[in-house]
Scaffold this active site. Structure first.
Site, short mmCIF file in Angstrom:
data_model
loop_
_atom_site.label_atom_id
_atom_site.label_comp_id
_atom_site.label_asym_id
_atom_site.label_seq_id
_atom_site.Cartn_x
_atom_site.Cartn_y
_atom_site.Cartn_z
N CYS A 123 -2.13 -2.61 7.61
CA CYS A 123 -2.02 -3.54 6.48
C CYS A 123 -0.74 -4.37 6.50
CB CYS A 123 -2.21 -2.79 5.16
SG CYS A 123 -3.94 -2.27 4.99
N LYS B 96 -7.15 -4.90 -3.09
CA LYS B 96 -7.92 -5.41 -1.96
C LYS B 96 -8.85 -4.34 -1.42
CE LYS B 96 -4.12 -4.25 1.11
NZ LYS B 96 -4.82 -3.25 1.91
N HIS C 276 -17.57 2.51 0.17
CA HIS C 276 -17.03 1.48 1.07
C HIS C 276 -17.47 1.66 2.52
CE1 HIS C 276 -13.92 -1.24 2.86
NE2 HIS C 276 -14.32 -1.93 1.80
N ASP D 226 0.79 -1.24 0.00
CA ASP D 226 0.00 0.00 0.00
C ASP D 226 0.82 1.29 0.00
OD1 ASP D 226 -1.93 -1.95 0.24
OD2 ASP D 226 -2.89 -1.14 2.02
N HIS E 233 -10.72 0.82 -2.90
CA HIS E 233 -12.09 0.81 -2.40
C HIS E 233 -13.09 1.48 -3.34
CE1 HIS E 233 -10.50 -0.45 1.45
NE2 HIS E 233 -9.89 0.68 1.69
#
Ligand code: VGL
Ligand code: ZN
Length: 202
Positions: free
Chosen positions: A155, A110, A56, A12, A52
């Site tokens: 994450c 993701k 979301h 990320d 997202h």
């Protein structure tokens, strides 16, 4: 070059987690040059990308009466309410401009389902729904992972603990990570990773 059973997982490193972004992690961009250099050591490089939909359920603005950083109960467990970040197709969701993406063998996205968050590169936050990353790595004979990226306590932590549970040997290079550190979450994450057998390397 390290042996072929090793992979680098870069988590990320996106504009929204860097200074100026929607969920900026302090000093987040500082890790980019070191990660770029580390890529040269690995024959397999995987990037994860938080991705997202605007609707979301982890965004506070989509939960009436909730403010960012409050907790809510989701069917799969407690969930932090986040400021809007990494909306599919937005500038904030793109990788940091200076991050090398050419060496990436695979980019795994993701958090794409509205109703469930996904911190880990391996499983969504129900700890059951797989992303396919495990299959990719195992089918290529990879059993040893080095992890870097953002954020250490969310994450990176979830990805590392899941990987250890799946049987990988895991090392997190802490100086190539930065944390959000919400109410002691960094200390909890470090303890949790160590308990799971993840090697923390300064
Ligand atoms: C992350 C919070 C929400 C992360 C992603 O990359 O650590 N944290 N979404
Ligand atoms: Zn997210």
């Amino acid at each position: 070059m390290r042996p072929a059973n090793q992979a680098l997982i870069v988590i990320d490193v996106q504009n929204d987690f860097c200074p100026g972004g929607g969920l900026a992690v302090e000093d987040g961009a500082a890790i980019v040059p070191g990660i770029n250099a580390l890529m040269d050591e690995f024959a397999t490089v995987v990037l994860t990308q938080d991705w997202h939909p605007a609707s979301h359920s982890s965004f506070a603005e989509n939960q009436p009466g909730k403010a960012p950083y409050e907790m809510i109960d989701m069917p799969y467990g407690p969930q932090v309410m986040w400021p809007v970040h990494c909306v599919q197709g937005s500038h904030g969701a793109r990788f940091h401009d200076d991050l090398r993406t050419d060496p990436a063998n695979m980019i795994i996205r993701k958090g794409m389902r509205r109703e469930i968050d996904s911190y880990s590169g391996f499983f969504e936050n129900d700890h059951e729904t797989a992303t396919g990353l495990d299959g990719y790595l195992k089918s290529r004979g990879i059993d040893t992972l080095t992890m870097v990226g953002l954020a250490t306590d969310f994450c990176v932590n979830f990805t590392a603990v899941d990987a250890a549970g799946l049987g990988y040997k895991v090392r997190v290079v802490e100086h190539l990570c930065r944390a959000i550190d919400l109410d002691g979450s960094l200390a909890a994450a470090r303890a949790g990773m160590q308990a799971a057998g993840v090697k923390l390397e300064s």
